[in-house]
Design an enzyme around this catalytic site. Structure first.
Site, short mmCIF file in Angstrom:
data_model
loop_
_atom_site.label_atom_id
_atom_site.label_comp_id
_atom_site.label_asym_id
_atom_site.label_seq_id
_atom_site.Cartn_x
_atom_site.Cartn_y
_atom_site.Cartn_z
N PRO A 2 37.90 20.14 -35.03
CA PRO A 2 36.71 20.74 -34.48
C PRO A 2 36.77 22.24 -34.61
O PRO A 2 37.75 22.87 -34.26
CB PRO A 2 36.76 20.34 -33.03
CG PRO A 2 38.13 19.80 -32.80
CD PRO A 2 38.89 19.92 -34.02
N GLU A 3 35.71 22.75 -35.10
CA GLU A 3 35.49 24.19 -35.10
C GLU A 3 34.37 24.45 -34.10
O GLU A 3 33.97 23.56 -33.37
CB GLU A 3 35.13 24.67 -36.52
CG GLU A 3 36.20 24.29 -37.54
CD GLU A 3 35.92 24.78 -38.95
OE1 GLU A 3 35.25 25.82 -39.08
OE2 GLU A 3 36.37 24.13 -39.90
N LYS A 65 37.26 27.95 -29.72
CA LYS A 65 37.33 26.49 -29.89
C LYS A 65 37.86 25.81 -28.62
O LYS A 65 38.29 24.66 -28.66
CB LYS A 65 38.23 26.13 -31.08
CG LYS A 65 37.72 26.68 -32.42
CD LYS A 65 38.73 26.49 -33.52
CE LYS A 65 38.35 27.36 -34.73
NZ LYS A 65 39.45 27.40 -35.73
N HIS A 98 43.94 6.66 -29.28
CA HIS A 98 45.09 7.54 -29.06
C HIS A 98 44.92 8.35 -27.78
O HIS A 98 44.90 9.58 -27.82
CB HIS A 98 45.26 8.49 -30.23
CG HIS A 98 45.31 7.80 -31.55
ND1 HIS A 98 46.42 7.13 -32.00
CD2 HIS A 98 44.38 7.66 -32.52
CE1 HIS A 98 46.18 6.62 -33.20
NE2 HIS A 98 44.94 6.92 -33.53
N ARG A 117 47.03 13.26 -33.69
CA ARG A 117 48.17 14.07 -34.14
C ARG A 117 48.88 14.82 -33.01
O ARG A 117 49.84 15.53 -33.29
CB ARG A 117 47.73 15.03 -35.25
CG ARG A 117 47.57 14.31 -36.56
CD ARG A 117 47.03 15.21 -37.65
NE ARG A 117 48.02 16.14 -38.12
CZ ARG A 117 47.78 17.05 -39.08
NH1 ARG A 117 46.57 17.13 -39.62
NH2 ARG A 117 48.71 17.84 -39.48
N ARG A 261 46.06 27.36 -46.99
CA ARG A 261 44.95 26.47 -46.62
C ARG A 261 44.13 26.14 -47.85
O ARG A 261 43.84 27.01 -48.68
CB ARG A 261 44.03 27.14 -45.60
CG ARG A 261 44.70 27.64 -44.35
CD ARG A 261 45.41 26.55 -43.55
NE ARG A 261 44.50 25.49 -43.15
CZ ARG A 261 43.74 25.52 -42.05
NH1 ARG A 261 43.83 26.55 -41.23
NH2 ARG A 261 42.94 24.53 -41.76
#
Length: 275
Positions: A2-3, A65, A98, A117, A261
């Site tokens: 998410p940005e 964020k 999760h 993650r 990146r």
DNA sequence: CACGAGACCTGTTCGC
DNA sequence: TGCGAACAGGTCTCGT
């Protein structure tokens, strides 16, 4: 995942409902379950639980964020990092595949922080400036003028891509929206920040705002399994469009690596600047 | 200050 | 088909 646009969409859903779930604002926290220890940053588990139970969720906002849950006494910050998401539903069985932290609310509601993650983090703070204090300006805030943005760029020698990823320079941008904005502004990602002229700086800020606003309007971008709800991914000009023709000139979109990146661009439209 | 490498993690996709 | 490598929306820390 998410940005800024995705976090903004989630904050709105927490306030007003959305993404197929009711709002959580107005509910009181009755119990908490921590399923992955490191998800909780501050304070320790015992103190966190003791302090948060009984508090009411008064409002939910966003800074950079971070999601800001304004509780009766404290602020709870949630950072989703790469794969975090918040799910709202009912019952005692943790929602999602999760679950890492689950908040049981009154009226049988629950808020489940899911995160495949395990990079996401949660803080409970009296004063959230402890965590948010050093963040750069919000790109959509009118107090960030084109002149100020230009001045800030002039003071830096870093490549634009890693500089725009730096949350202390400008807050809320990530890999997707930076690639999109640089393409829209026709600026190469490895350009040194101080080499931009005033017009280019202005074009860049304008492009950042256009891309973010459009993405918010579309409820963010849904990619893979991490975040769902938005459809801005259908409007990507360069991100994950490697090999596809540039919408502007037809040149196949290229993928390079900048600051470790993956970076997507049109090598015809976005020409590197030299001093 | 700028930059790169490595960590933190799991799940999916790619290449042979 | 199978298996390891590469890759993923983020950020922190350490060394040069």
């Amino acid at each position: 995942m998410p940005e800024l646009p995705e976090v903004e969409t989630i904050a709105r859903a927490m306030r007003e409902g959305g993404r197929g779930a009711p709002p959580v604002v107005g509910h009181r926290i009755k119990d908490v379950e921590l399923l992955w220890k490191r998800t909780l940053d501050t304070p320790g588990p015992r103190s966190f639980k003791r302090r948060i139970i009984g508090q009411r969720i008064e409002d939910v906002g966003r800074r950079a964020k971070y999601l800001q849950f304004k509780l009766s006494e404290d602020t709870m910050l949630v950072h989703l990092r790469m794969t975090g998401d918040l799910l709202v539903g009912s019952g005692r069985k943790p929602l999602g595949k999760h679950p890492r932290m689950v908040f049981y609310l009154d009226k049988n509601k629950q808020l489940s922080f899911n995160d495949a993650r395990k990079f996401g983090r949660i803080w409970l703070l009296e004063d959230d400036s402890m965590v948010l204090g050093k963040l750069g300006p919000e790109p959509l805030d009118s107090s960030l003028t084109a002149a100020k943005f230009y001045k800030n760029l002039k003071e830096r020698k870093r490549q634009l891509k890693p500089l725009l990823l730096d949350q202390n320079f400008i807050a809320g941008l990530g890999n997707i929206y930076i690639d999109e904005a640089l393409n829209l502004a026709k600026i190469h990602p490895t350009t040194q920040a101080n080499l931009l002229n005033e017009k280019q700086a202005q074009a860049l800020l304008k492009a950042i705002r256009k891309v973010l606003k459009e993405a918010i309007r579309r409820n963010g971008a849904s990619i893979d399994w991490a975040y769902r709800g938005g459809d801005f991914q259908n409007d990507f000009r360069v991100y994950q469009q490697t090999g596809e023709p540039c919408q502007h000139c037809g040149t196949p979109i290229d993928r390079i690596v900048v600051g470790q990146r993956g970076t997507h661009l049109c090598t015809h439209c976005q020409v590197p600047l030299t001093a």
